[in-house]
Write an enzyme that holds these catalytic residues in place. Structure first.
Site, PDB file in Angstrom:
ATOM      1  N   ARG A   1      -7.666  -1.023  -5.891  1.00  0.00           N
ATOM      2  CA  ARG A   1      -6.501  -0.209  -6.238  1.00  0.00           C
ATOM      3  C   ARG A   1      -6.233  -0.199  -7.729  1.00  0.00           C
ATOM      4  NH1 ARG A   1      -3.735  -0.568  -0.913  1.00  0.00           N
ATOM      5  NH2 ARG A   1      -1.881   0.685  -1.102  1.00  0.00           N
TER       6      ARG A   1
ATOM      7  N   LYS B   1      -6.090   6.508   5.674  1.00  0.00           N
ATOM      8  CA  LYS B   1      -7.169   5.523   5.481  1.00  0.00           C
ATOM      9  C   LYS B   1      -7.306   4.611   6.703  1.00  0.00           C
ATOM     10  CE  LYS B   1      -5.193   3.710   1.812  1.00  0.00           C
ATOM     11  NZ  LYS B   1      -3.951   4.507   1.704  1.00  0.00           N
TER      12      LYS B   1
ATOM     13  N   ARG C   1       6.739  -0.490   9.809  1.00  0.00           N
ATOM     14  CA  ARG C   1       6.550  -1.318   8.616  1.00  0.00           C
ATOM     15  C   ARG C   1       7.801  -1.335   7.743  1.00  0.00           C
ATOM     16  NH1 ARG C   1       0.743   0.410   6.236  1.00  0.00           N
ATOM     17  NH2 ARG C   1       1.903   0.250   4.287  1.00  0.00           N
TER      18      ARG C   1
END
Ligand code: AP5
Ligand code: MG
Ligand code: ZN
Length: 222
Positions: free
Chosen positions: A88, A13, A161
């Site tokens: 979401r 995405k 991350r």
């Protein structure tokens, strides 16, 4: 044109939203990026979100809806926007529909990137990004052109991350299947869902998205 890039963690995405936003001048609205910026700044929102994200769970609907509501009113969204990571949950999707009515806007397409869970884990655990400008890379699939130098800004510092480890990825995938995938029938009913092969390489996925935006994709052919 207003789009949602939809898909599980690691589907691509963010990668695709970057290309499309640069090419067409649509604003990229990534709720994950917004939350990570809040965590970095140490703001009250960041403090609330940090633990939830590290556990691979979803931040509350109320927080997320307020973040997006403010954002889509801004000037850079008037030409169009790409939502990456929002909505979401069904509650977020319903709130988005309401916001769009208030703002007199509509969604043109929800583009689903379909990728298998095993591939997703590989993509996420190999991901890193430029610490200065945020450009995303992958240990195997997208290395910088010159080793250890960012293609976009020349920086030599990179970061990974906190939630990109195997155990958190499993939790993120669970959250996706339980809370986010049920949105697919919601958008299918609205006739704006287009599902594409997210297993293809990055350039091919971009090509498929451009086809949809250009009106020659699957939906246009129906
Ligand atoms: P978020 O930042 O949105 O994470 P995510 O949905 O888990 O998705 P990712 O960013 O991991 O993957 P991506 O699809 O962007 O893939 P990418 O392009 O990087 O959210 C993080 C957290 O924030 C959530 O877990 C939650 O806690 C919270 N949050 C965010 N939004 C929320 C909301 N609305 N409600 C509640 N909570 C929310 O690609 C992955 C890697 O693969 C990269 O290395 C890339 O180079 C590579 N790659 C990409 N495409 C390809 C390809 N076609 N072939 C090979 N490699 C590829
Ligand atoms: Mg992302
Ligand atoms: Zn950079």
């Amino acid at each position: 044109m207003n789009l949602i890039l939809f898909g599980p963690p690691g589907a691509g995405k963010g990668t695709q939203a970057d290309f499309i936003s640069k090419k067409y001048g649509f604003a990229k609205l990534s709720t994950g990026d917004m939350l990570r910026a809040a965590v970095k700044s140490g703001s009250p929102l960041g403090k609330q979100a940090q633990d939830v994200m590290a556990k691979g769970q979803l931040v509350s609907d109320e927080i997320m809806i307020n973040l997006i509501r403010e954002r889509i009113r801004e000037d850079d969204c008037q030409k169009g926007f790409i939502l990456d990571g929002f909505p979401r949950t069904v509650a977020q999707a319903e709130a988005l529909d309401q916001m769009l009515i208030t703002e007199k806007k509509r969604l043109d397409y929800v583009i689903e990137l379909q990728v298998d869970d095993t591939e997703l884990t590989q993509r996420i655990t190999g991901r890193f990004s430029c610490a200065k400008c945020g450009t995303g890379y992958h240990d195997s699939f997208k290395r910088p052109m010159k080793e250890e130098v960012c293609d976009s800004c020349g920086s030599t510092e990179f970061s990974r991350r906190e939630d990109d480890n195997v155990s958190t990825v499993t939790k993120r995938l669970e959250a996706y299947h339980q809370q986010t995938a049920p949105l697919l029938p919601y958008y299918d009913k609205e006739n704006i869902l287009v599902s594409i092969d997210g297993m293809a390489d990055i350039v091919e996925v971009t090509r498929q998205i451009e086809e949809i935006i250009g009106g020659t994709g699957k939906l246009a052919a129906q």
